[in-house]
Design an enzyme around this catalytic site. Structure first.
Site, PDB file in Angstrom:
ATOM      1  N   ARG A   1     -10.120  -3.662 -32.674  1.00  0.00           N
ATOM      2  CA  ARG A   1     -10.246  -5.108 -32.849  1.00  0.00           C
ATOM      3  C   ARG A   1      -9.282  -5.629 -33.936  1.00  0.00           C
ATOM      4  O   ARG A   1      -9.648  -6.448 -34.770  1.00  0.00           O
ATOM      5  CB  ARG A   1     -11.687  -5.511 -33.187  1.00  0.00           C
ATOM      6  CG  ARG A   1     -12.692  -5.087 -32.142  1.00  0.00           C
ATOM      7  CD  ARG A   1     -14.088  -5.620 -32.425  1.00  0.00           C
ATOM      8  NE  ARG A   1     -14.184  -7.026 -32.087  1.00  0.00           N
ATOM      9  CZ  ARG A   1     -14.397  -8.010 -32.957  1.00  0.00           C
ATOM     10  NH1 ARG A   1     -14.502  -7.735 -34.234  1.00  0.00           N
ATOM     11  NH2 ARG A   1     -14.499  -9.254 -32.569  1.00  0.00           N
TER      12      ARG A   1
ATOM     13  N   ASP B   1       0.856  -1.185   0.000  1.00  0.00           N
ATOM     14  CA  ASP B   1       0.000   0.000   0.000  1.00  0.00           C
ATOM     15  C   ASP B   1       0.892   1.234   0.000  1.00  0.00           C
ATOM     16  O   ASP B   1       1.825   1.336   0.799  1.00  0.00           O
ATOM     17  CB  ASP B   1      -0.916   0.030   1.222  1.00  0.00           C
ATOM     18  CG  ASP B   1      -1.910   1.174   1.147  1.00  0.00           C
ATOM     19  OD1 ASP B   1      -2.736   1.174   0.214  1.00  0.00           O
ATOM     20  OD2 ASP B   1      -1.857   2.071   2.010  1.00  0.00           O
TER      21      ASP B   1
ATOM     22  N   ASP C   1      -8.243  -0.248 -45.695  1.00  0.00           N
ATOM     23  CA  ASP C   1      -8.442  -1.697 -45.623  1.00  0.00           C
ATOM     24  C   ASP C   1      -8.148  -2.320 -46.981  1.00  0.00           C
ATOM     25  O   ASP C   1      -7.890  -1.612 -47.967  1.00  0.00           O
ATOM     26  CB  ASP C   1      -9.869  -2.026 -45.172  1.00  0.00           C
ATOM     27  CG  ASP C   1      -9.935  -3.299 -44.328  1.00  0.00           C
ATOM     28  OD1 ASP C   1      -9.203  -4.258 -44.655  1.00  0.00           O
ATOM     29  OD2 ASP C   1     -10.705  -3.343 -43.357  1.00  0.00           O
TER      30      ASP C   1
ATOM     31  N   GLY D   1      -5.600  -0.755 -49.446  1.00  0.00           N
ATOM     32  CA  GLY D   1      -4.205  -1.101 -49.238  1.00  0.00           C
ATOM     33  C   GLY D   1      -4.051  -2.157 -48.159  1.00  0.00           C
ATOM     34  O   GLY D   1      -5.015  -2.511 -47.475  1.00  0.00           O
ATOM     35  N   ASP D   2      -2.847  -2.668 -48.023  1.00  0.00           N
ATOM     36  CA  ASP D   2      -2.515  -3.678 -47.018  1.00  0.00           C
ATOM     37  C   ASP D   2      -1.643  -3.008 -45.958  1.00  0.00           C
ATOM     38  O   ASP D   2      -0.533  -2.549 -46.253  1.00  0.00           O
ATOM     39  CB  ASP D   2      -1.747  -4.826 -47.683  1.00  0.00           C
ATOM     40  CG  ASP D   2      -1.476  -5.989 -46.734  1.00  0.00           C
ATOM     41  OD1 ASP D   2      -1.317  -5.740 -45.524  1.00  0.00           O
ATOM     42  OD2 ASP D   2      -1.403  -7.137 -47.199  1.00  0.00           O
ATOM     43  N   PHE D   3      -2.142  -2.924 -44.722  1.00  0.00           N
ATOM     44  CA  PHE D   3      -1.373  -2.164 -43.720  1.00  0.00           C
ATOM     45  C   PHE D   3      -0.067  -2.840 -43.312  1.00  0.00           C
ATOM     46  O   PHE D   3       0.758  -2.240 -42.628  1.00  0.00           O
ATOM     47  CB  PHE D   3      -2.214  -1.782 -42.496  1.00  0.00           C
ATOM     48  CG  PHE D   3      -2.957  -2.895 -41.790  1.00  0.00           C
ATOM     49  CD1 PHE D   3      -2.323  -4.051 -41.384  1.00  0.00           C
ATOM     50  CD2 PHE D   3      -4.309  -2.747 -41.498  1.00  0.00           C
ATOM     51  CE1 PHE D   3      -2.999  -5.039 -40.702  1.00  0.00           C
ATOM     52  CE2 PHE D   3      -5.001  -3.736 -40.809  1.00  0.00           C
ATOM     53  CZ  PHE D   3      -4.345  -4.884 -40.413  1.00  0.00           C
TER      54      PHE D   3
END
Length: 660
Positions: free
Chosen positions: A569, A88, A527, A552-554
């Protein structure tokens, strides 16, 4: 390091931290200690006025926390820890003890009292050693100590104080500041252990472990009081307690490792206490509220302590065993056993559009519903009655209609409809969980067994390989985003950001919620091309010019420039190496001050909940579920500092991080 000589002694032991503090968790894990987290249920309601010195209050609170967990675990968790650590931390200034602020005004008041002054930070620590005997008795031994660190604040203006208060950082910290984060800007100097101010005096703790495992165990001149609690009564043997001379300062040894003090049986009928128990003190210490020493439910415990040499420490535990199962226990276990039936009834009714039918034509009987569904009357009637029992439908005179719950979440045209996600659960998640036993044995995703083919990239190979499956998956993501989007978008004040990029934003449902909640914000959805080309299918009526889509592809392509990046998500789906690739790309695209908003299911720090996240992990995807602390550490490794964490009342939690 000081801890190295005792690490081998702790190997194979069940070490428990009786605290949910992410800062203590991080300090001990960084030191190489392996432990479980079981937050204490002790309510910190001790009367501060009863303590002569502030550190006594911190030590007593730490004792209570550790002892509560030590005595609860054998009954509630059905396992006995070897070591329980309680702590504590308090801040003291001008004779006042400052703990965590209750609101922003309390935080401002605390920080104002510290401005321009030197104050003390005390951390009390209690170590409870538990020894389980062959006859299922447990010995408890207690060592406690405290550490003091002096901290000086600069003279702080009201504007600076309120800016810090409004950051949200003070709200879960003793004294209203976190020295390891933004609060460090308030501090002129620190005299003593810095980690003590963060929340745990690691150096002093390591010295105590050294004494316990490398010094005390070799001492033969150690004696203590012994109390044996059995079913026949209490037997006490008062003897002299003499601590070794090499114990560090500011510590006390209530019970020595060589002499068992508290013994309690875990099983058996209610104990009958002898006459000697009546002469003992009826609380853990003179500062303890007796109610705080009670175990919930059918178990009760009273800890008793005397503080003079030759002290007696008594633990009375009564365990009540019902002769017959309790109704609520039977109901709970039955719900778990039958849970899959309820899920499949929901999936089937949704797939057959029962809720859509009854929304447009309420008051149909089973025969009429069966006729519309082209299904058997018997089967339809059973399904409708099951839905009534689950609270999804209501019936009057054997005629059926939707409940408010079904109208809100199961009717496919509802703004918050989960119809798409339910279809995804039925077609994708259910088959995977049908092979859960194999998944547990192998520790791998069971996609090949469930669907007859391997999948290197679950999105490209599984969800986007056909128009039908792609639309079903996008519908599922759209459903969740519609339900969770507003809560996530409104979690933080984002007025300082003008442009945002929602990575893996799918249909754009989340992006539209951000644009709606923040009128000055423009959002780009980034996306895969296969997703972006279908976005109009989900927003044919939207004309919001502040939401746009880029394909696009991240993992491979350059990210659109933005002040704020949104990951909702996303991270839980991917293995660590890909997570780091993505976070590196975001970090490279961010200038100092840019934001990263992460939204996931945040696991409890002790990984005991929420069940949604832990059950989702059983799908054995390549990724993993994490706690907010684990996400913070992950993002910190890429140059992001966590500014705010928000546990929403919705399906997803949120975290806002700043690039430094």
């Amino acid at each position: 390091m000081v801890l190295n000589p005792v690490i081998s002694k702790l190997s194979g032991k069940l070490v428990v931290l009786a605290s949910a503090s992410p800062r203590r968790l991080e300090i001990l894990r960084n030191a190489g200690l392996r432990f479980e987290v079981v937050p204490s249920w002790f309510k910190e309601t001790l009367d501060k006025g009863l303590f002569k010195a502030p550190h006594e209050y911190a030590v007593e609170t730490a004792k209570q926390k550790a002892l509560e967990v030590a005595r609860r675990m054998p009954f509630k968790h059905l396992k006995t820890p070897d070591i329980v650590i309680g702590a504590d931390t308090i801040v003291t200034v001008d004779g006042m003890i400052l703990e965590k602020p209750v609101d922003k005004f309390d935080a401002y008041k605390m920080l104002s009292s510290l401005s321009g002054k030197e104050h003390s930070v005390f951390t009390g620590v209690a170590i409870v050693l538990c020894h389980e005997k062959e006859d299922e008795e447990v010995d408890y031994q207690l060592i406690d100590f405290y550490e003091e660190t002096k901290v000086k604040f600069a003279d702080l203006s009201d504007d600076l104080l309120w800016e810090y208060v409004n950051s949200g950082e003070p709200m879960d910290k003793a004294g209203g500041y976190g020295i390891q984060a933004l609060g460090g800007m308030l501090v002129e100097y620190v005299h003593g252990d810095f980690l003590n101010v963060v929340g745990f005096p690691l150096n002093h703790f390591c010295k105590q472990l050294d004494c316990i495992y490398n010094r005390w165990t070799s001492s033969s001149a150690q004696e203590s009081a012994s109390v044996h609690v059995s079913h026949n009564g209490i037997h006490t043997t008062p003897v002299l307690t003499q601590p070794p001379s090499n114990v560090p300062a500011q510590s006390s040894q209530n019970i020595l490792p060589s002499s068992p003090v508290n013994q309690v049986k875990r099983k058996g009928s209610e104990s009958e206490l002898g006459q000697s128990s009546c002469t003992m003190i009826n609380s853990l210490s003179t500062h303890t509220n007796a109610k705080e020493a009670e175990l919930s439910g059918s178990e009760s415990a009273t800890l008793q302590q005397m503080t003079s040499p030759g002290q007696v420490v008594q633990l009375n535990v009564t365990e009540h065993e019902d002769n017959e199962p309790r109704k609520e226990d039977l109901q709970r276990i039955t719900e778990l056993m039958d849970g899959f039936k309820a899920s499949k009834a929901l999936f089937t009714a949704s797939k057959l559009h029962v809720f859509d039918l009854l929304q447009s034509r309420p008051g149909l009987d089973a025969a009429q519903v069966a006729q519309e569904l082209k299904a058997s009357v018997k089967g339809t009637e059973c399904l409708l009655e099951a839905c009534v029992s689950l609270g999804l439908l209501k019936s009057k005179g054997r005629k059926y209609e939707n409940t408010a719950l079904a109208t809100r979440f199961l009717w496919s045209e509802s703004p918050f409809s989960l119809h798409g996600y339910i279809q995804h659960c039925d077609s994708t998640v259910w088959p995977l969980f049908s092979h859960l036993e194999s998944a547990v044995w192998e520790g791998t995703n069971q996609h090949e067994k469930a669907f007859g083919k391997k999948s290197k990239d679950i999105f490209q190979d599984s969800y986007y390989n056909s128009q039908e499956v792609k639309l079903r998956f996008m519908n599922a993501m759209h459903s969740i985003a519609k339900v969770t989007g507003a809560a996530v978008a409104k979690a933080f004040d984002l007025s300082s950001y003008k442009t945002a990029c929602d990575l893996g934003g799918c249909t754009g449902a989340m992006a539209y919620e951000f644009a709606k909640a923040h009128p000055g914000l423009s959002v780009t959805v980034f996306d895969l091309p296969a997703v972006v080309e279908m976005s109009d299918h989900f927003h044919p009526l939207h004309t919001n010019s502040r939401v746009s889509f880029v394909a696009g592809d991240f993992f491979k392509d350059d990210l659109p420039k933005a002040d704020l990046y949104i990951l909702a998500r996303i991270l839980h789906d991917w293995p660590d190496e890909k997570v780091h690739v993505l976070l590196r790309k975001i970090a490279d695209a961010c200038a100092p001050g840019c934001g990263l908003l992460l939204s996931e299911i945040f696991l409890d720090e002790d990984r005991r909940g929420p069940s949604r996240g832990l059950l989702q992990a059983l799908s054995m995807s390549e990724g993993k579920q994490r706690s907010s602390t684990e996400y913070s550490l992950l993002l910190k490794s890429h140059g992001f500092v966590t500014a705010h964490v928000r546990h929403t009342d919705n399906l997803l939690d949120a975290m806002l991080c700043i690039k430094v």
